[in-house]
Design a protein around this motif. Structure first.
Motif, PDB file in Angstrom:
ATOM      1  N   LEU A 131       0.826  -1.213   0.000  1.00  0.00           N
ATOM      2  CA  LEU A 131       0.000   0.000   0.000  1.00  0.00           C
ATOM      3  C   LEU A 131       0.858   1.260   0.000  1.00  0.00           C
ATOM      4  O   LEU A 131       0.569   2.227  -0.720  1.00  0.00           O
ATOM      5  N   ILE A 132       1.927   1.247   0.794  1.00  0.00           N
ATOM      6  CA  ILE A 132       2.812   2.415   0.840  1.00  0.00           C
ATOM      7  C   ILE A 132       3.423   2.677  -0.530  1.00  0.00           C
ATOM      8  O   ILE A 132       3.410   3.807  -1.038  1.00  0.00           O
ATOM      9  N   VAL A 133       3.961   1.638  -1.152  1.00  0.00           N
ATOM     10  CA  VAL A 133       4.580   1.801  -2.473  1.00  0.00           C
ATOM     11  C   VAL A 133       3.532   2.203  -3.511  1.00  0.00           C
ATOM     12  O   VAL A 133       3.807   3.026  -4.394  1.00  0.00           O
ATOM     13  N   SER A 134       2.326   1.652  -3.400  1.00  0.00           N
ATOM     14  CA  SER A 134       1.263   2.001  -4.352  1.00  0.00           C
ATOM     15  C   SER A 134       0.930   3.485  -4.287  1.00  0.00           C
ATOM     16  O   SER A 134       0.786   4.159  -5.322  1.00  0.00           O
ATOM     17  N   PHE A 135       0.815   4.028  -3.095  1.00  0.00           N
ATOM     18  CA  PHE A 135       0.485   5.452  -2.965  1.00  0.00           C
ATOM     19  C   PHE A 135       1.659   6.341  -3.382  1.00  0.00           C
ATOM     20  O   PHE A 135       1.468   7.426  -3.928  1.00  0.00           O
ATOM     21  N   ILE A 136       2.879   5.884  -3.142  1.00  0.00           N
ATOM     22  CA  ILE A 136       4.050   6.671  -3.557  1.00  0.00           C
ATOM     23  C   ILE A 136       4.164   6.712  -5.075  1.00  0.00           C
ATOM     24  O   ILE A 136       4.488   7.751  -5.661  1.00  0.00           O
ATOM     25  N   THR A 137       3.894   5.605  -5.723  1.00  0.00           N
ATOM     26  CA  THR A 137       4.065   5.510  -7.181  1.00  0.00           C
ATOM     27  C   THR A 137       2.807   5.845  -7.968  1.00  0.00           C
ATOM     28  O   THR A 137       2.826   5.828  -9.193  1.00  0.00           O
ATOM     29  N   GLY A 138       1.718   6.120  -7.277  1.00  0.00           N
ATOM     30  CA  GLY A 138       0.475   6.478  -7.962  1.00  0.00           C
ATOM     31  C   GLY A 138      -0.587   5.417  -7.795  1.00  0.00           C
ATOM     32  O   GLY A 138      -0.604   4.428  -8.546  1.00  0.00           O
ATOM     33  N   ALA A 139      -1.482   5.632  -6.844  1.00  0.00           N
ATOM     34  CA  ALA A 139      -2.509   4.643  -6.543  1.00  0.00           C
ATOM     35  C   ALA A 139      -3.475   4.495  -7.711  1.00  0.00           C
ATOM     36  O   ALA A 139      -3.704   5.425  -8.485  1.00  0.00           O
ATOM     37  N   GLU A 140      -4.053   3.303  -7.829  1.00  0.00           N
ATOM     38  CA  GLU A 140      -5.044   3.040  -8.866  1.00  0.00           C
ATOM     39  C   GLU A 140      -6.331   3.827  -8.580  1.00  0.00           C
ATOM     40  O   GLU A 140      -6.662   4.101  -7.424  1.00  0.00           O
TER      41      GLU A 140
END
Length: 608
Positions: free
Chosen positions: A524-533
């Motif tokens: 989740l942390i990486v997803s929000f850093i790289t652009g959440a779906e």
């Protein structure tokens, strides 16, 4: 005191079990479609019956690790691990509620195709596949070593002979008969396993004076523990470590692990898939309870005699106790052969299941795209070769496991949990959190695998001391190893919980929880850093309606808002009717079969 050995009748019964197992593979190789297509070889054309599939799912979990390790665990540490049967029942229930409705309608051969569909990334699927293959090899290594070391006691042959024999037989009938052979042999072997355990339990309790007496002796020696509710994760066994850790372990191994998905997807309808899964709970409770009772009976028997064979050095590790006990109380022609056959049945069931599952994964996820134009029969030949290859890899790791000390149940659950927990985390990341993206899945998955495996190997190498319960050796003669650590009647102090030692001292039961949580949090942390779906891009067919369930009492409009705005109504109706999400004639099905999802090829090339 020399351990008794097999006689001719024991070898005859033992060999008969192996011949029967191999014969089933031969039968299915020449019946039906003769395993000429991967659909039949890997999925039995999705036409298997509920009962044999349910039994097969259980014996995949109840391996030789259980039959050999659980009695040794109960003998040396007490009865707390009995709670694992409760954990398993909860795990099966959650599988039937959460993952069977999610994955069955997708009609997948490899469970990890789900990850590609959900994250629109083949790399995400390959991470899940890789985690499973690591687990498969680790699991096979432990499962094969468990009976090999125990059978040294009754046969006198070195453990490597048993390892090679196991590899040859399981590879033979798995490669010939496919998943049909695996499932039907599992069902047959479950009865042999049950017969062996019941025989040794009945005879042992009679020798002691009844199971009431067995319980009384165990209670008198502080082996009947009350519920230990201390939440400290450094304590090896508590109610929380066993029930929570065990539940996560079973949920992972039955919900998203290929061997289980392959089974509950081999029945024709969603309802039957749920029933198949739920049937596992009472079956595993009965078998687990019987093996626990055998361990308590062993302790009561040797306590009455005043001679612990482990402390006296008559056996070299706790995993050999069950065989030593067998030869003490059931030394009748053919009877030891039956029980050893049951142990070998357990390992064959587990190894064959894992070989079949690993071959399915590696073919579908790694090789299929390169051999699309190859005739179906040749594709199946490659898959059969993979069955043998993974069996060989597991055998190689089993030789490494020969250096591992302690009860095999601890080693097995530690490494299994460390490698299936991250897999569960990946599926939860994708099915519960619509914001997660493919980068989060990849980074979270690999981090979640590395962290608990580091803890497992660190604990194995450092071997923190634990409290072994005291035993009696006053009536022993001809001590072989009286200075062994097992002879100690004084509890060993628990290791200090500082620095890495504290990390390595975390209960092995929590390894799966650590892996699962690491994947979800890091993902989740990486997803929000790289652009959440975007939430509106989430496909309801690939999501669990967790928030709908949590807020079911609220008005529909409020519930929809709290469930991230995802409309599950149409998907819910399709699941009720048992409809396929990807009918065979649809474009989505064709694309899925080719390993491609809508727009995924374009997206994937841009991402990589």
């Amino acid at each position: 005191m020399e351990a008794r050995k097999f006689v001719v009748w024991d070898y005859a019964v033992f060999v008969a079990v192996l011949v029967i197992s191999a014969s089933v593979g031969v039968y299915f190789a020449f019946t039906g479609g003769r395993q000429k297509t991967n659909s039949e070889f890997l999925m039995a054309n999705r036409q298997m019956s509920v009962v044999p599939v349910a039994i097969s799912m259980v014996v995949t979990i109840i391996s030789a690790i259980t039959l050999v390790g659980t009695p040794g665990e109960m003998y040396t540490y007490g009865n707390e691990l009995w709670l694992y049967s409760l954990a398993a029942s909860l795990g099966y229930f959650l599988t039937a509620v959460l993952f069977v409705p999610l994955l069955f309608p997708l009609k997948l051969t490899s469970a990890y195709e789900y990850l590609q569909l959900r994250f629109k990334s083949k790399s995400a699927k390959l991470v899940g596949s890789f985690i499973t293959l690591v687990n498969a090899i680790l699991y096979m290594g432990v499962a094969m070593y468990a009976p090999a070391t125990a059978m040294e006691i009754v046969t006198g042959s070195p453990y490597w002979v048993t390892l090679i024999l196991t590899f040859v037989v399981s590879s033979f009938y798995s490669a010939l008969g496919g998943i049909k052979a695996v499932i039907w042999v599992d069902a047959l072997q479950s009865f042999i396993m049950l017969a062996g355990v019941i025989a040794i339990l009945i005879k042992g309790s009679i020798e002691v004076g009844g199971f009431d007496k067995v319980w009384e002796i165990n209670d008198m020696h502080n082996r009947v523990e009350p519920l230990h509710l201390d939440p400290n994760p450094l304590i090896r066994h508590t109610f929380w470590t066993i029930v929570v850790g065990g539940m996560v372990d079973i949920l992972a191994r039955t919900g998203v692990y290929q061997a289980a998905v392959q089974r509950y997807c081999s029945v024709p309808t969603l309802t039957k898939a749920k029933v198949t899964t739920l049937m596992n709970a009472p079956i595993i409770t009965i078998i687990w309870s019987l093996t626990c009772m055998v361990g308590m009976t062993m302790f009561a028997y040797y306590s009455q005699k005043g001679c612990d064979p482990l402390a006296a050095g008559y056996v070299s590790n706790p995993n050999q106790l069950i065989m030593y006990f067998l030869m003490d109380i059931l030394y009748y022609p053919g009877v030891p052969g039956l029980f050893v056959g049951s142990v070998m049945s357990a390992v064959l069931s587990t190894i064959s299941s894992i070989q079949s599952a690993a071959a399915a994964i590696f073919w579908e996820d790694w090789l299929k795209g390169f051999f699309k134009k190859m005739p179906a029969e040749k594709q199946t030949m490659i898959t059969k070769g993979l069955v043998v290859l993974f069996g060989a890899a597991g055998t190689g790791l089993a030789f490494f496991m020969a250096t591992v000390g302690g009860t095999v149940i601890q080693v097995g659950l530690a490494f299994i949990g460390a490698s299936v927990g991250p897999l569960l985390g990946l599926f939860l990341l994708g099915s519960v959190f619509p914001w997660s993206n493919w980068i989060g899945a990849i980074v979270g998955g690999l981090t979640g695998l590395a962290f608990p495996l580091w803890i497992s190997f660190g604990s194995l190498i450092n071997k923190p001391p634990v409290n072994y319960l005291p035993t009696d050796i006053t009536n022993c003669t001809n001590y072989l190893n009286i200075t062994a650590k097992w002879a100690s009647t004084t509890p060993v102090p628990t290791i200090a919980s500082e620095g890495l030692n504290g990390l390595y001292s975390i209960s092995y039961q929590y390894n799966g929880c650590i892996g699962m949580a690491t994947v979800v949090v890091v993902g989740l942390i990486v997803s929000f850093i790289t652009g959440a779906e975007k939430i509106e891009d989430a496909d309801p067919k690939l999501m669990m309606p967790i928030f709908d369930w949590l807020f079911c009492c609220l008005p529909r409009k409020c519930s929809r808002a709290l469930s991230c705005g995802i409309d599950y109504d149409k998907t819910k109706e399709m699941r009720k009717k048992g409809e396929d999400f990807f009918p065979p004639e649809s474009d989505e099905f064709v694309e899925k079969e080719n390993g491609i999802v809508n727009e995924s090829a374009t997206i994937e090339s841009s991402r990589l």
